[in-house]
Structure formats: structure tokens, C-alpha cells
Design a protein around this motif. Sequence first.
Motif, PDB file in Angstrom:
ATOM      1  N   SER A   1       0.827  -1.209   0.000  1.00 17.30           N
ATOM      2  CA  SER A   1       0.000   0.000   0.000  1.00 17.30           C
ATOM      3  C   SER A   1       0.858   1.253   0.000  1.00 17.30           C
ATOM      4  CB  SER A   1      -0.915   0.021   1.226  1.00 17.30           C
ATOM      5  OG  SER A   1      -1.769  -1.090   1.203  1.00 17.30           O
ATOM      6  N   ALA A   2       0.264   2.347  -0.450  1.00 17.74           N
ATOM      7  CA  ALA A   2       0.931   3.645  -0.393  1.00 17.74           C
ATOM      8  C   ALA A   2       1.290   3.949   1.057  1.00 17.74           C
ATOM      9  CB  ALA A   2       0.019   4.723  -0.960  1.00 17.74           C
ATOM     10  N   THR A   3       2.501   4.397   1.285  1.00 19.25           N
ATOM     11  CA  THR A   3       2.967   4.661   2.644  1.00 19.25           C
ATOM     12  C   THR A   3       4.273   5.452   2.599  1.00 19.25           C
ATOM     13  OG1 THR A   3       3.362   3.644   4.801  1.00 19.25           O
ATOM     14  CG2 THR A   3       4.329   2.547   2.904  1.00 19.25           C
ATOM     15  N   THR A   4       4.722   5.864   3.758  1.00 18.77           N
ATOM     16  CA  THR A   4       6.028   6.506   3.902  1.00 18.77           C
ATOM     17  C   THR A   4       6.865   5.649   4.834  1.00 18.77           C
ATOM     18  OG1 THR A   4       5.175   8.717   3.526  1.00 18.77           O
ATOM     19  CG2 THR A   4       7.236   8.569   4.726  1.00 18.77           C
ATOM     20  N   LEU A   5       8.118   5.497   4.491  1.00 26.23           N
ATOM     21  CA  LEU A   5       9.032   4.705   5.296  1.00 26.23           C
ATOM     22  C   LEU A   5      10.310   5.499   5.518  1.00 26.23           C
ATOM     23  CD1 LEU A   5       9.686   1.936   6.564  1.00 26.23           C
ATOM     24  CD2 LEU A   5      10.651   1.290   4.359  1.00 26.23           C
ATOM     25  N   GLN A   6      10.688   5.635   6.773  1.00 26.73           N
ATOM     26  CA  GLN A   6      11.927   6.310   7.133  1.00 26.73           C
ATOM     27  C   GLN A   6      12.692   5.402   8.070  1.00 26.73           C
ATOM     28  OE1 GLN A   6      10.568   9.911   8.990  1.00 26.73           O
ATOM     29  NE2 GLN A   6      10.212  10.933   7.042  1.00 26.73           N
ATOM     30  N   ASN A   7      14.017   5.325   7.870  1.00 24.83           N
ATOM     31  CA  ASN A   7      14.811   4.473   8.745  1.00 24.83           C
ATOM     32  C   ASN A   7      16.274   4.816   8.586  1.00 24.83           C
ATOM     33  OD1 ASN A   7      15.396   2.540  10.631  1.00 24.83           O
ATOM     34  ND2 ASN A   7      14.756   0.800   9.380  1.00 24.83           N
ATOM     35  N   LYS A   8      17.061   4.336   9.528  1.00 24.00           N
ATOM     36  CA  LYS A   8      18.518   4.409   9.464  1.00 24.00           C
ATOM     37  C   LYS A   8      19.032   2.992   9.650  1.00 24.00           C
ATOM     38  CE  LYS A   8      19.097   9.016  11.377  1.00 24.00           C
ATOM     39  NZ  LYS A   8      19.770   9.831  12.386  1.00 24.00           N
ATOM     40  N   THR A   9      20.076   2.657   8.918  1.00 24.94           N
ATOM     41  CA  THR A   9      20.683   1.338   9.060  1.00 24.94           C
ATOM     42  C   THR A   9      22.178   1.469   8.813  1.00 24.94           C
ATOM     43  OG1 THR A   9      20.467  -0.992   8.438  1.00 24.94           O
ATOM     44  CG2 THR A   9      20.355   0.623   6.644  1.00 24.94           C
ATOM     45  N   MET A  10      22.908   0.438   9.122  1.00 22.19           N
ATOM     46  CA  MET A  10      24.356   0.411   8.917  1.00 22.19           C
ATOM     47  C   MET A  10      24.700  -0.744   7.980  1.00 22.19           C
ATOM     48  SD  MET A  10      25.248   2.951  10.811  1.00 22.19           S
ATOM     49  CE  MET A  10      26.992   2.916  11.104  1.00 22.19           C
ATOM     50  N   ILE A  11      25.632  -0.497   7.069  1.00 17.61           N
ATOM     51  CA  ILE A  11      26.142  -1.537   6.177  1.00 17.61           C
ATOM     52  C   ILE A  11      27.627  -1.673   6.460  1.00 17.61           C
ATOM     53  CG2 ILE A  11      26.595  -2.199   3.786  1.00 17.61           C
ATOM     54  CD1 ILE A  11      24.157  -0.492   2.995  1.00 17.61           C
ATOM     55  N   LYS A  12      28.064  -2.875   6.830  1.00 21.14           N
ATOM     56  CA  LYS A  12      29.477  -3.141   7.096  1.00 21.14           C
ATOM     57  C   LYS A  12      30.074  -3.808   5.866  1.00 21.14           C
ATOM     58  CE  LYS A  12      33.263  -3.944   9.554  1.00 21.14           C
ATOM     59  NZ  LYS A  12      34.265  -2.917   9.589  1.00 21.14           N
ATOM     60  N   LEU A  13      31.037  -3.127   5.226  1.00 22.22           N
ATOM     61  CA  LEU A  13      31.709  -3.707   4.065  1.00 22.22           C
ATOM     62  C   LEU A  13      32.717  -4.751   4.524  1.00 22.22           C
ATOM     63  CD1 LEU A  13      32.371  -0.459   2.000  1.00 22.22           C
ATOM     64  CD2 LEU A  13      30.517  -2.103   1.731  1.00 22.22           C
ATOM     65  N   PRO A  14      32.961  -5.764   3.707  1.00 17.29           N
ATOM     66  CA  PRO A  14      33.977  -6.762   4.069  1.00 17.29           C
ATOM     67  C   PRO A  14      35.333  -6.095   4.245  1.00 17.29           C
ATOM     68  CG  PRO A  14      32.778  -7.408   2.075  1.00 17.29           C
ATOM     69  CD  PRO A  14      32.348  -6.021   2.410  1.00 17.29           C
ATOM     70  N   PRO A  15      36.239  -6.725   4.998  1.00 17.92           N
ATOM     71  CA  PRO A  15      37.548  -6.110   5.237  1.00 17.92           C
ATOM     72  C   PRO A  15      38.419  -6.011   3.983  1.00 17.92           C
ATOM     73  CG  PRO A  15      37.442  -8.280   6.239  1.00 17.92           C
ATOM     74  CD  PRO A  15      36.065  -7.968   5.738  1.00 17.92           C
ATOM     75  N   LYS A  16      38.166  -6.874   3.002  1.00 20.20           N
ATOM     76  CA  LYS A  16      38.909  -6.780   1.740  1.00 20.20           C
ATOM     77  C   LYS A  16      38.023  -7.252   0.602  1.00 20.20           C
ATOM     78  CE  LYS A  16      41.135 -11.267   2.047  1.00 20.20           C
ATOM     79  NZ  LYS A  16      42.366 -12.007   1.936  1.00 20.20           N
ATOM     80  N   ASP A  17      38.383  -6.850  -0.602  1.00 22.07           N
ATOM     81  CA  ASP A  17      37.597  -7.178  -1.791  1.00 22.07           C
ATOM     82  C   ASP A  17      37.648  -8.680  -2.048  1.00 22.07           C
ATOM     83  OD1 ASP A  17      36.327  -7.278  -4.240  1.00 22.07           O
ATOM     84  OD2 ASP A  17      37.563  -5.757  -5.174  1.00 22.07           O
ATOM     85  N   PRO A  18      36.480  -9.332  -2.120  1.00 22.34           N
ATOM     86  CA  PRO A  18      36.463 -10.769  -2.392  1.00 22.34           C
ATOM     87  C   PRO A  18      36.704 -11.089  -3.870  1.00 22.34           C
ATOM     88  CG  PRO A  18      34.239  -9.968  -2.132  1.00 22.34           C
ATOM     89  CD  PRO A  18      35.158  -8.801  -1.854  1.00 22.34           C
ATOM     90  N   LEU A  19      36.701 -10.073  -4.733  1.00 19.03           N
ATOM     91  CA  LEU A  19      36.843 -10.269  -6.170  1.00 19.03           C
ATOM     92  C   LEU A  19      37.988  -9.413  -6.699  1.00 19.03           C
ATOM     93  CD1 LEU A  19      33.070  -9.890  -7.116  1.00 19.03           C
ATOM     94  CD2 LEU A  19      34.324 -12.025  -6.865  1.00 19.03           C
ATOM     95  N   PRO A  20      38.458  -9.727  -7.907  1.00 20.58           N
ATOM     96  CA  PRO A  20      39.429  -8.823  -8.526  1.00 20.58           C
ATOM     97  C   PRO A  20      38.728  -7.514  -8.921  1.00 20.58           C
ATOM     98  CG  PRO A  20      38.768 -10.538 -10.059  1.00 20.58           C
ATOM     99  CD  PRO A  20      38.146 -10.869  -8.731  1.00 20.58           C
ATOM    100  N   THR A  21      39.481  -6.573  -9.441  1.00 21.00           N
ATOM    101  CA  THR A  21      38.889  -5.313  -9.884  1.00 21.00           C
ATOM    102  C   THR A  21      37.678  -5.599 -10.764  1.00 21.00           C
ATOM    103  OG1 THR A  21      40.988  -4.167  -9.752  1.00 21.00           O
ATOM    104  CG2 THR A  21      39.310  -3.177 -11.170  1.00 21.00           C
ATOM    105  N   THR A  22      36.565  -4.969 -10.434  1.00 15.93           N
ATOM    106  CA  THR A  22      35.295  -5.238 -11.096  1.00 15.93           C
ATOM    107  C   THR A  22      34.583  -3.925 -11.397  1.00 15.93           C
ATOM    108  OG1 THR A  22      35.094  -7.274  -9.805  1.00 15.93           O
ATOM    109  CG2 THR A  22      33.108  -6.487 -10.870  1.00 15.93           C
ATOM    110  N   VAL A  23      33.963  -3.855 -12.547  1.00 17.42           N
ATOM    111  CA  VAL A  23      33.161  -2.695 -12.938  1.00 17.42           C
ATOM    112  C   VAL A  23      31.742  -3.185 -13.201  1.00 17.42           C
ATOM    113  CG1 VAL A  23      32.824  -0.883 -14.667  1.00 17.42           C
ATOM    114  CG2 VAL A  23      35.143  -1.511 -13.962  1.00 17.42           C
ATOM    115  N   ILE A  24      30.757  -2.464 -12.667  1.00 15.71           N
ATOM    116  CA  ILE A  24      29.364  -2.823 -12.898  1.00 15.71           C
ATOM    117  C   ILE A  24      28.608  -1.574 -13.338  1.00 15.71           C
ATOM    118  CG2 ILE A  24      28.690  -2.543 -10.480  1.00 15.71           C
ATOM    119  CD1 ILE A  24      26.773  -4.967 -10.941  1.00 15.71           C
ATOM    120  N   GLU A  25      27.811  -1.731 -14.386  1.00 21.63           N
ATOM    121  CA  GLU A  25      27.005  -0.627 -14.917  1.00 21.63           C
ATOM    122  C   GLU A  25      25.631  -1.165 -15.253  1.00 21.63           C
ATOM    123  OE1 GLU A  25      29.457   0.105 -18.334  1.00 21.63           O
ATOM    124  OE2 GLU A  25      30.535   1.718 -17.331  1.00 21.63           O
TER     125      GLU A  25
END
Length: 182
Positions: A130-154
Motif C-alpha cells: 500500500s501507499a505509505t512513507t518509510l523512514q529508517n537508518k541502518t548500517m552496512i558493514k563492508l567486508p575487510p577486503k575485496d572478495p573479487l578482482p577489480t570489477t566494474v558494474i554498470e
Amino acid sequence: KKHNNQSVNKMARVMIALLSLAVLAAADIQLTRKVDQVDDAKARVVFDHGCTQTDPYGSNQCTWKWGDTIGVTYNLTLETALTAANELELSFTVDKILPLKVSCAVCGDSCSFKIAGKTISIKMPPCPISATTLQNKTMIKLPPKDPLPTTVIEGTVILTDGKGGTLDKLELDGNASPGSEM
């Protein structure tokens, strides 16, 4: 009303998770987005650091280091109800050669797709949203190092109106490269 807010909150988390997958599959991390169209909704997503530009939709031109914890504040207003006829379409290219195309109903079913031969399945919220409003705060923890080689996404993320038209369209460009070890 509480059930509806839970559905929209789950939908917002799913969309943030899909965008996070795009960023993480792709991060040192850079993310740029361009909002081409927003109908029957308002959205603003702000990251607590790492971005050099803002506009009415929030943070843009962002760069983060591996291991960062990123605060995300979002304010989303959906002005019309969404049903299983509305689809979320993701169309990405990884490293300019590997296509990733996903099209799923925004609610009522699971969204399943393959990445590198592995099936990913995300349970979507119940219909209708349904139509509504949603407001929130959250945290995203990135991994300590890249699990993949250099990657480009578009690519693009599109929300359809269920009749062949586009409600919202967002273009994303991201790249990730192995950062320094933490």
C-alpha cells in the motif's frame, strides 16, 4: 497499517540489498547513480560519509574503503499501491562483458536469479504494498577486503507500472578494486 509498513520495510530492505549486492559485487568502492524518472514516489537515500555530491534524491559520487561501516538514512514515500503486476527489472553488465538481467514481481513471490552459476532467491513481501512513507537508518558493514578482482558494474534498475510503462528508473555505475589489506 503495521502489516503494510512491514511489507514496505521489507521491500526497501530487498531493494537496498540488491543495490548492495551490485556495489559489493562490483567495491576500494565507487558508486555513482543517476535518477532518470520517479513517478508516484519520493525517495532520498543519504550515506553518512564518502560522498562528494548530493541532490534531491540524496548522496551521489560515493567512494568507500574496504572495511568501512556506512550509515544509510532513507526516506521513501510510495504514493500508489504496488501489486504483483509491478516488476523490478535489473539490467547490469559486469566488467563490460557479463550480463546480469533480473525481472521479478515486487511482491507476492520469490525473486530468483543466477550469479556465477549460483541461484539466489529473495522472498519478496506480500501483495499489495500500500501507499505509505518509510523512514529508517541502518548500517552496512563492508567486508575487510575485496572478495573479487577489480570489477566494474554498470546498469539500470527499473520499476514498471504493470502496464508496460516505467514508474522509476535509476542508472548505477560502480567499480571495486582490491584495497589495501586492513
